[in-house]
Motif scaffolding. Sequence first.
Motif, PDB file in Angstrom:
ATOM      1  N   ASP A   1     -97.357   0.780  33.992  1.00  0.00           N
ATOM      2  CA  ASP A   1     -98.057  -0.224  33.198  1.00  0.00           C
ATOM      3  C   ASP A   1     -98.641  -1.311  34.105  1.00  0.00           C
ATOM      4  O   ASP A   1     -97.935  -2.240  34.504  1.00  0.00           O
ATOM      5  CB  ASP A   1     -97.105  -0.838  32.172  1.00  0.00           C
ATOM      6  N   PRO A   2     -99.939  -1.221  34.422  1.00  0.00           N
ATOM      7  CA  PRO A   2    -100.566  -2.172  35.338  1.00  0.00           C
ATOM      8  C   PRO A   2    -100.486  -3.626  34.851  1.00  0.00           C
ATOM      9  O   PRO A   2    -100.364  -4.536  35.659  1.00  0.00           O
ATOM     10  CB  PRO A   2    -102.030  -1.712  35.402  1.00  0.00           C
ATOM     11  N   GLU A   3    -100.542  -3.836  33.544  1.00  0.00           N
ATOM     12  CA  GLU A   3    -100.468  -5.206  33.028  1.00  0.00           C
ATOM     13  C   GLU A   3     -99.115  -5.834  33.315  1.00  0.00           C
ATOM     14  O   GLU A   3     -99.040  -7.003  33.703  1.00  0.00           O
ATOM     15  CB  GLU A   3    -100.747  -5.232  31.523  1.00  0.00           C
ATOM     16  N   LEU A   4     -98.055  -5.076  33.113  1.00  0.00           N
ATOM     17  CA  LEU A   4     -96.722  -5.600  33.405  1.00  0.00           C
ATOM     18  C   LEU A   4     -96.540  -5.868  34.891  1.00  0.00           C
ATOM     19  O   LEU A   4     -95.925  -6.860  35.280  1.00  0.00           O
ATOM     20  CB  LEU A   4     -95.637  -4.645  32.903  1.00  0.00           C
TER      21      LEU A   4
ATOM     22  N   GLN B   1     -98.932  -6.642  37.007  1.00  0.00           N
ATOM     23  CA  GLN B   1     -99.721  -7.835  37.324  1.00  0.00           C
ATOM     24  C   GLN B   1     -99.004  -9.105  36.857  1.00  0.00           C
ATOM     25  O   GLN B   1     -98.957 -10.099  37.591  1.00  0.00           O
ATOM     26  CB  GLN B   1    -101.108  -7.761  36.702  1.00  0.00           C
ATOM     27  N   LEU B   2     -98.428  -9.094  35.672  1.00  0.00           N
ATOM     28  CA  LEU B   2     -97.686 -10.259  35.176  1.00  0.00           C
ATOM     29  C   LEU B   2     -96.475 -10.557  36.051  1.00  0.00           C
ATOM     30  O   LEU B   2     -96.194 -11.715  36.366  1.00  0.00           O
ATOM     31  CB  LEU B   2     -97.253 -10.039  33.727  1.00  0.00           C
TER      32      LEU B   2
ATOM     33  N   TYR C   1     -96.117  -9.769  39.208  1.00  0.00           N
ATOM     34  CA  TYR C   1     -96.652 -10.261  40.479  1.00  0.00           C
ATOM     35  C   TYR C   1     -97.026 -11.739  40.368  1.00  0.00           C
ATOM     36  O   TYR C   1     -96.674 -12.545  41.232  1.00  0.00           O
ATOM     37  CB  TYR C   1     -97.865  -9.417  40.880  1.00  0.00           C
ATOM     38  N   GLN C   2     -97.718 -12.101  39.301  1.00  0.00           N
ATOM     39  CA  GLN C   2     -98.119 -13.496  39.102  1.00  0.00           C
ATOM     40  C   GLN C   2     -96.907 -14.417  38.953  1.00  0.00           C
ATOM     41  O   GLN C   2     -96.881 -15.516  39.501  1.00  0.00           O
ATOM     42  CB  GLN C   2     -99.034 -13.618  37.879  1.00  0.00           C
TER      43      GLN C   2
END
Length: 146
Positions: free
Chosen positions: A53-56, A58-59, A61-62
């Motif tokens: 899940d790329p969104e998870l 990215q979140l 990582y942020q």
Amino acid sequence: MKVLIAVDGSKFSRDALEWYMKRIHLRENKIIIVHVTDHLRNFAYNTSVIPADPELIQLAYQEEEHKARALMDEMGDFLTKNQIEGEVIRLFGNPGELIVKKAQEIQADLLISGSRGLGLIRRTVLGSVSDFVIHHSEVPVMVYKH
């Protein structure tokens, strides 16, 4: 004396810094506070991230970046507030290797780290930064374990 203190934002690394300040620190000492960001290692600790899940990712990582920047600011403020000669350095990669390398590079007299007290399975799979530092550093090492 030049002292490198490795911090990761945990209670254990803050306790190690506090212990050093109360029991060892002298006004003429220079403190180099080092934080190493290792995104791959940190994702291994966070079991809620699903690699597909790329969104998870990215979140996560942020959030990690936000925490690291906040820690760097906190440590810089700590040095300023206490009028301590020193600096705060952020590195990226394998924490154990980079902490040992930085201690040698700056010719530290002492390297201090906290110990998270990972369980046997996590320590075996992920390794322990403090174990690596103890076994690979040419600089004397103090590991604070509460």
